[in-house]
Design a protein around this motif. Sequence first.
Motif, PDB file in Angstrom:
ATOM      1  N   GLU A 206       0.851  -1.187   0.000  1.00 40.79           N
ATOM      2  CA  GLU A 206       0.000   0.000   0.000  1.00 40.79           C
ATOM      3  C   GLU A 206       0.888   1.239   0.000  1.00 40.79           C
ATOM      4  O   GLU A 206       1.769   1.371   0.852  1.00 40.79           O
ATOM      5  CB  GLU A 206      -0.911  -0.005   1.231  1.00 40.79           C
ATOM      6  N   ASN A 209      -2.487   6.195   1.582  1.00 39.55           N
ATOM      7  CA  ASN A 209      -3.670   6.059   2.429  1.00 39.55           C
ATOM      8  C   ASN A 209      -4.090   4.602   2.603  1.00 39.55           C
ATOM      9  O   ASN A 209      -5.209   4.201   2.310  1.00 39.55           O
ATOM     10  CB  ASN A 209      -4.833   6.881   1.864  1.00 39.55           C
ATOM     11  N   SER A 212      -7.383   0.069   4.192  1.00 40.50           N
ATOM     12  CA  SER A 212      -8.781  -0.115   3.791  1.00 40.50           C
ATOM     13  C   SER A 212      -9.164  -1.553   3.472  1.00 40.50           C
ATOM     14  O   SER A 212     -10.333  -1.845   3.194  1.00 40.50           O
ATOM     15  CB  SER A 212      -9.093   0.754   2.566  1.00 40.50           C
ATOM     16  N   THR A 238      -6.840   5.144   8.407  1.00 42.14           N
ATOM     17  CA  THR A 238      -5.867   5.474   7.372  1.00 42.14           C
ATOM     18  C   THR A 238      -4.441   5.348   7.884  1.00 42.14           C
ATOM     19  O   THR A 238      -4.113   5.801   8.987  1.00 42.14           O
ATOM     20  CB  THR A 238      -6.096   6.916   6.869  1.00 42.14           C
ATOM     21  N   THR A 265     -13.337   2.199   1.784  1.00 42.87           N
ATOM     22  CA  THR A 265     -12.698   3.496   2.028  1.00 42.87           C
ATOM     23  C   THR A 265     -13.622   4.506   2.703  1.00 42.87           C
ATOM     24  O   THR A 265     -13.277   5.674   2.838  1.00 42.87           O
ATOM     25  CB  THR A 265     -12.179   4.096   0.708  1.00 42.87           C
ATOM     26  N   TYR A 272      -7.283   5.603  -1.985  1.00 42.90           N
ATOM     27  CA  TYR A 272      -6.478   4.464  -1.551  1.00 42.90           C
ATOM     28  C   TYR A 272      -5.688   3.943  -2.743  1.00 42.90           C
ATOM     29  O   TYR A 272      -6.231   3.836  -3.850  1.00 42.90           O
ATOM     30  CB  TYR A 272      -7.393   3.358  -1.010  1.00 42.90           C
TER      31      TYR A 272
END
Length: 283
Positions: A206, A209, A212, A238, A265, A272
């Motif tokens: 990731e 952000n 999720s 987050t 999200t 994201y």
Amino acid sequence: TKWHKYNGHCYYYSSERQSWFTAELIALEHLFLLLKLRKCREIGGYIIKIDDREENEKIYANRPKNDGYWIGLTDLNEGEFRWSFDQSKATFLPWVSGYGKKGNGYDCVAFNSGSKAEWFDYKCNTTYYYICERNFYRQWVSKVTGFKSQWDDDGWSAAQVKGPPNVYPQYGDIEGAWCPKGESSDNYITIEYSKKTYIQSINIYETYNGGSVWRISFKAPNGTWHTVLEVNRATLSTVTSSRIFSPPIQTVAFPTNEVHIEIDTTNTHEDYEMDAVEITGQC
């Protein structure tokens, strides 16, 4: 079945004694060889092939019992020792003194008991323990088979999760990662890998952000999706730095190459971005 991982391979030490095969008739010999191979095949492996001294010492040291263990080496063609896995000719041969040339009737090879990692050729109908082997795979996504949305069909498309990371370890709204379009509780991506394995871990890269992912599922042989991770979506928050998200997942008893990742999200309230998804298996 407990597998021990070492240097990209996995090893299983049997808890039962078995003969290699009955040596009275050539036809019967081959029948029992196939049956013996099948014991390892049934758990996703093959009778061990040992390539070098380092591997030999490691496997020998990890034996649960100080006893003989069959390995996957035979000289059915007398004097020519080949590995049953791929029929390649053995070049590393750490024989016990006086062995390796015992002649007809001594066609199967085992680890000796004792303090040295050496081998001996012996009668194949003798019962010893045995060692199975299989490869340990690390794979990146080879194909995206489904998704709900993508920011565009280029730099932030779902296809960006294919292969190794493009953006990581950088953090930010950077082209090269998949970005779903808009805040949503039901975003998802479905991905495929080139080889089916018994997946042991999943690493989600990731880069903007994060935080999720709430559910991960693997596709079972009957076509249904088997959930291996599910978290309370109210707990999502987050993550404002790039990370490799490696959640604890439920292990499954089937090989697969299809993964479904669901994303919410609505709690993070941010764009994201997912850069890559790596799986590891087979141990």
